[in-house]
Design a protein around this motif. Structure first.
Motif, mmCIF file in Angstrom:
data_model
loop_
_atom_site.group_PDB
_atom_site.id
_atom_site.type_symbol
_atom_site.label_atom_id
_atom_site.label_comp_id
_atom_site.label_asym_id
_atom_site.label_seq_id
_atom_site.Cartn_x
_atom_site.Cartn_y
_atom_site.Cartn_z
ATOM 1 N N ILE A 72 0.707 -1.132 -0.100
ATOM 2 C CA ILE A 72 0.103 0.101 -0.136
ATOM 3 C C ILE A 72 0.876 1.343 0.018
ATOM 4 O O ILE A 72 0.229 2.397 -0.426
ATOM 5 C CB ILE A 72 -0.778 0.111 1.132
ATOM 6 C CG1 ILE A 72 -0.417 0.091 2.471
ATOM 7 C CG2 ILE A 72 -1.970 -1.078 1.124
ATOM 8 C CD1 ILE A 72 -1.284 0.398 3.592
ATOM 9 N N GLU A 73 1.950 1.115 0.156
ATOM 10 C CA GLU A 73 3.039 2.235 0.240
ATOM 11 C C GLU A 73 2.668 3.315 1.195
ATOM 12 O O GLU A 73 2.664 4.546 0.893
ATOM 13 C CB GLU A 73 3.227 2.871 -1.124
ATOM 14 C CG GLU A 73 3.680 1.860 -2.385
ATOM 15 C CD GLU A 73 3.909 2.459 -3.627
ATOM 16 O OE1 GLU A 73 2.910 3.131 -4.188
ATOM 17 O OE2 GLU A 73 4.692 2.086 -4.335
ATOM 18 N N ASN A 74 2.182 2.751 2.348
ATOM 19 C CA ASN A 74 1.870 3.448 3.479
ATOM 20 C C ASN A 74 2.141 2.993 4.808
ATOM 21 O O ASN A 74 1.452 1.793 4.848
ATOM 22 C CB ASN A 74 0.435 4.063 3.317
ATOM 23 C CG ASN A 74 0.091 5.436 4.303
ATOM 24 O OD1 ASN A 74 0.741 5.550 5.358
ATOM 25 N ND2 ASN A 74 -0.714 6.235 3.732
ATOM 26 N N ASP A 75 2.749 3.599 5.781
ATOM 27 C CA ASP A 75 3.192 2.870 6.846
ATOM 28 C C ASP A 75 1.896 2.983 8.259
ATOM 29 O O ASP A 75 2.380 2.818 9.267
ATOM 30 C CB ASP A 75 4.462 2.880 7.501
ATOM 31 C CG ASP A 75 4.732 4.486 8.053
ATOM 32 O OD1 ASP A 75 3.825 5.233 7.874
ATOM 33 O OD2 ASP A 75 5.930 4.842 8.290
ATOM 34 N N PHE A 76 0.890 3.650 7.786
ATOM 35 C CA PHE A 76 -0.240 4.090 8.665
ATOM 36 C C PHE A 76 -0.504 2.924 9.374
ATOM 37 O O PHE A 76 -1.056 2.729 10.825
ATOM 38 C CB PHE A 76 -1.216 4.884 8.326
ATOM 39 C CG PHE A 76 -2.410 3.994 7.338
ATOM 40 C CD1 PHE A 76 -3.499 3.589 8.131
ATOM 41 C CD2 PHE A 76 -2.212 3.801 6.110
ATOM 42 C CE1 PHE A 76 -4.366 2.855 7.404
ATOM 43 C CE2 PHE A 76 -3.101 2.860 5.481
ATOM 44 C CZ PHE A 76 -4.303 2.339 6.316
ATOM 45 N N ILE A 77 -0.664 1.677 8.754
ATOM 46 C CA ILE A 77 -1.184 0.577 9.519
ATOM 47 C C ILE A 77 -0.346 -0.088 10.460
ATOM 48 O O ILE A 77 -0.805 -0.872 11.408
ATOM 49 C CB ILE A 77 -1.518 -0.647 8.290
ATOM 50 C CG1 ILE A 77 -0.211 -1.332 7.631
ATOM 51 C CG2 ILE A 77 -2.544 -0.254 7.368
ATOM 52 C CD1 ILE A 77 -0.309 -2.311 6.809
ATOM 53 N N LEU A 78 1.029 0.380 10.461
ATOM 54 C CA LEU A 78 1.851 -0.236 11.745
ATOM 55 C C LEU A 78 1.546 0.208 13.014
ATOM 56 O O LEU A 78 1.812 -0.367 14.000
ATOM 57 C CB LEU A 78 3.418 0.438 11.328
ATOM 58 C CG LEU A 78 3.823 -0.309 10.211
ATOM 59 C CD1 LEU A 78 5.333 0.184 9.897
ATOM 60 C CD2 LEU A 78 4.230 -1.854 10.375
ATOM 61 N N ASN A 79 0.556 1.149 13.008
ATOM 62 C CA ASN A 79 0.043 1.503 14.405
ATOM 63 C C ASN A 79 -0.629 0.265 15.376
ATOM 64 O O ASN A 79 -0.511 0.045 16.186
ATOM 65 C CB ASN A 79 -0.954 2.559 14.363
ATOM 66 C CG ASN A 79 -0.400 3.955 13.832
ATOM 67 O OD1 ASN A 79 0.641 4.146 14.382
ATOM 68 N ND2 ASN A 79 -1.169 4.621 13.224
ATOM 69 N N TRP A 80 -1.255 -0.704 14.279
ATOM 70 C CA TRP A 80 -2.036 -1.656 14.840
ATOM 71 C C TRP A 80 -0.881 -2.809 15.274
ATOM 72 O O TRP A 80 -1.109 -3.342 16.513
ATOM 73 C CB TRP A 80 -2.888 -2.431 13.791
ATOM 74 C CG TRP A 80 -4.148 -1.658 13.678
ATOM 75 C CD1 TRP A 80 -5.271 -2.045 14.260
ATOM 76 C CD2 TRP A 80 -4.527 -0.756 12.905
ATOM 77 N NE1 TRP A 80 -6.482 -1.058 14.110
ATOM 78 C CE2 TRP A 80 -5.595 -0.160 13.096
ATOM 79 C CE3 TRP A 80 -4.031 0.009 12.027
ATOM 80 C CZ2 TRP A 80 -6.646 0.679 12.483
ATOM 81 C CZ3 TRP A 80 -4.388 1.143 11.295
ATOM 82 C CH2 TRP A 80 -6.024 1.453 11.537
ATOM 83 N N PHE A 81 0.013 -3.013 14.516
ATOM 84 C CA PHE A 81 1.252 -3.947 14.909
ATOM 85 C C PHE A 81 1.953 -3.338 16.246
ATOM 86 O O PHE A 81 2.214 -4.205 17.186
ATOM 87 C CB PHE A 81 2.061 -4.078 13.967
ATOM 88 C CG PHE A 81 3.312 -5.069 14.124
ATOM 89 C CD1 PHE A 81 3.032 -6.487 14.197
ATOM 90 C CD2 PHE A 81 4.614 -4.559 14.453
ATOM 91 C CE1 PHE A 81 4.051 -7.338 14.731
ATOM 92 C CE2 PHE A 81 5.543 -5.396 14.907
ATOM 93 C CZ PHE A 81 5.342 -6.656 14.790
ATOM 94 N N GLU A 82 2.278 -1.962 16.182
ATOM 95 C CA GLU A 82 2.695 -1.690 17.394
ATOM 96 C C GLU A 82 2.309 -1.710 18.629
ATOM 97 O O GLU A 82 2.808 -2.009 19.687
ATOM 98 C CB GLU A 82 3.283 -0.104 17.122
ATOM 99 C CG GLU A 82 4.312 0.151 16.103
ATOM 100 C CD GLU A 82 5.394 -0.538 16.468
ATOM 101 O OE1 GLU A 82 6.011 -0.621 17.487
ATOM 102 O OE2 GLU A 82 6.313 -0.816 15.448
ATOM 103 N N TYR A 83 1.179 -1.781 18.692
ATOM 104 C CA TYR A 83 -0.092 -2.103 19.733
ATOM 105 C C TYR A 83 -0.157 -3.537 20.044
ATOM 106 O O TYR A 83 0.218 -3.704 21.575
ATOM 107 C CB TYR A 83 -1.556 -1.388 19.588
ATOM 108 C CG TYR A 83 -2.264 -1.899 20.670
ATOM 109 C CD1 TYR A 83 -2.265 -1.303 22.080
ATOM 110 C CD2 TYR A 83 -3.363 -3.079 20.352
ATOM 111 C CE1 TYR A 83 -3.079 -1.815 22.954
ATOM 112 C CE2 TYR A 83 -4.127 -3.303 21.436
ATOM 113 C CZ TYR A 83 -4.083 -2.836 22.773
ATOM 114 O OH TYR A 83 -4.785 -3.170 23.987
ATOM 115 N N ALA A 84 -0.265 -4.251 19.335
ATOM 116 C CA ALA A 84 -0.667 -5.924 19.691
ATOM 117 C C ALA A 84 0.551 -6.682 19.315
ATOM 118 O O ALA A 84 0.554 -7.676 19.879
ATOM 119 C CB ALA A 84 -1.755 -6.252 18.868
ATOM 120 N N LYS A 85 1.615 -6.191 18.496
ATOM 121 C CA LYS A 85 2.937 -6.997 18.215
ATOM 122 C C LYS A 85 2.483 -8.311 17.771
ATOM 123 O O LYS A 85 1.721 -8.674 16.864
ATOM 124 C CB LYS A 85 3.706 -6.981 19.532
ATOM 125 C CG LYS A 85 4.200 -5.672 20.034
ATOM 126 C CD LYS A 85 5.289 -5.195 18.798
ATOM 127 C CE LYS A 85 5.960 -3.768 19.614
ATOM 128 N NZ LYS A 85 6.539 -3.124 18.616
#
Length: 157
Positions: A72-85
């Motif tokens: 998607i060429e956008n890292d906004f979705i990493l917020n979910w990963f940073e929270y739940a790992k």
């Protein structure tokens, strides 16, 4: 509340048919939509239940997010990963349903998704094609990641 697009990993699923199916028939029919070797499965004549193996999620989710960011060429979705790992149970969940019609067999597939991301409000209230399309594409593309075969999308709200 609005209507939102979600992408997630099927952490549990249940499939039901109105006719009795053998184990091989279930595998052939379901494997087009979910990579069932990544699940712990229980078979019955007219029903199959599966749970994603915890180690599959834990060992593959970080790489999968990296691949999604590249797509998607956008890292906004990493917020979910940073929270739940890597803890699948920390991700929000949602139930989605899909019908599979193949070889004169009708199957109702219901899955609990670990939501990987939610994207903004959608203008249309009902989609039939998009969730099936995304599920099939992820199942059949080679991302060299076991979770690619476990992805489903949905419109919720």
């Amino acid at each position: 509340m609005g209507t939102f697009y979600t992408l997630g990993v099927a952490k549990n699923f249940s499939a039901r048919s109105h006719q009795s199916l053998s184990r091989d028939e279930w595998i052939n029919l379901l494997n087009d939509r979910l990579d069932i070797k990544e699940y712990t499965i229980s078979f019955k004549d007219t029903e199959v239940n599966g749970s994603l193996k915890k180690e599959v999620f834990k060992e593959n989710i970080e790489d999968f997010y990296k691949k999604l960011v590249a797509i998607i060429e956008n890292d906004f979705i990493l917020n979910w990963f940073e929270y739940a790992k890597t803890d699948m149970e920390r991700y929000e969940s949602s139930i989605t349903k899909m019908e599979i019609n193949q070889e004169n067999i009708h199957i109702n597939l219901e899955a609990e998704l670990a939501i990987l991301f939610i994207e903004g409000k959608v203008m249309v209230e009902e989609f039939n094609t998009e969730p099936k399309l995304m599920n099939w594409l992820f199942r059949h593309v080679n991302l060299s990641n076991k979770l690619a075969g476990c992805v489903m999308s949905d419109i919720v709200g």
